[in-house]
Design a protein around this motif. Structure first.
Motif, PDB file in Angstrom:
ATOM      1  N   ILE A 169       0.881  -1.237  -0.108  1.00  0.00           N
ATOM      2  CA  ILE A 169      -0.059  -0.075   0.094  1.00  0.00           C
ATOM      3  C   ILE A 169       0.862   1.137   0.059  1.00  0.00           C
ATOM      4  CG2 ILE A 169      -1.627   1.253   1.618  1.00  0.00           C
ATOM      5  CD1 ILE A 169      -3.000  -1.337   2.267  1.00  0.00           C
ATOM      6  N   THR A 170       2.196   1.032   0.693  1.00  0.00           N
ATOM      7  CA  THR A 170       2.990   2.241   0.692  1.00  0.00           C
ATOM      8  C   THR A 170       3.681   2.449  -0.623  1.00  0.00           C
ATOM      9  OG1 THR A 170       3.361   1.886   3.036  1.00  0.00           O
ATOM     10  CG2 THR A 170       4.838   3.363   2.020  1.00  0.00           C
ATOM     11  N   TYR A 171       3.766   1.549  -1.035  1.00  0.00           N
ATOM     12  CA  TYR A 171       4.624   1.595  -2.472  1.00  0.00           C
ATOM     13  C   TYR A 171       3.479   2.126  -3.629  1.00  0.00           C
ATOM     14  CZ  TYR A 171       6.467   0.135  -6.944  1.00  0.00           C
ATOM     15  OH  TYR A 171       7.001   0.315  -8.124  1.00  0.00           O
ATOM     16  N   LEU A 172       2.333   1.756  -3.412  1.00  0.00           N
ATOM     17  CA  LEU A 172       1.172   2.263  -4.496  1.00  0.00           C
ATOM     18  C   LEU A 172       0.693   3.653  -4.057  1.00  0.00           C
ATOM     19  CD1 LEU A 172      -1.181  -1.229  -4.543  1.00  0.00           C
ATOM     20  CD2 LEU A 172       0.520  -0.349  -6.314  1.00  0.00           C
ATOM     21  N   ASN A 173       0.860   3.963  -2.997  1.00  0.00           N
ATOM     22  CA  ASN A 173       0.761   5.573  -2.643  1.00  0.00           C
ATOM     23  C   ASN A 173       2.114   6.603  -2.828  1.00  0.00           C
ATOM     24  OD1 ASN A 173      -2.044   5.181  -1.601  1.00  0.00           O
ATOM     25  ND2 ASN A 173      -1.536   4.718   0.461  1.00  0.00           N
ATOM     26  N   GLY A 174       2.881   5.818  -3.257  1.00  0.00           N
ATOM     27  CA  GLY A 174       4.094   6.564  -3.844  1.00  0.00           C
ATOM     28  C   GLY A 174       4.882   7.247  -2.391  1.00  0.00           C
ATOM     29  N   GLU A 175       4.604   6.684  -1.352  1.00  0.00           N
ATOM     30  CA  GLU A 175       5.350   7.256  -0.055  1.00  0.00           C
ATOM     31  C   GLU A 175       6.460   6.185   0.032  1.00  0.00           C
ATOM     32  OE1 GLU A 175       2.906   7.275   3.502  1.00  0.00           O
ATOM     33  OE2 GLU A 175       1.066   8.453   2.063  1.00  0.00           O
TER      34      GLU A 175
END
Length: 52
Positions: free
Chosen positions: A12-18
């Motif tokens: 989820i963090t990767y997909l949010n770009g964070e």
């Protein structure tokens, strides 16, 4: 099971770009602790309620 949560949070963090940093890790650990505490509290209430 915690491994699955870590993988999900990472995806989820990767997909949010964070980027994963100390603040994000701390928030995750605090959230897991809160969920565990609530689970213990609900279990206690249910056990006490079953006694009556």
């Amino acid at each position: 099971m915690p491994e699955l949560q870590i993988i999900e949070v990472t995806i989820i963090t990767y997909l949010n770009g964070e980027q994963i940093n100390g603040i994000l890790v701390r928030e995750f650990i605090v959230a897991v602790g809160r969920v565990a505490a609530l689970g213990i509290a609900f279990r206690f209430v249910a056990q006490q309620g079953a006694n009556y």
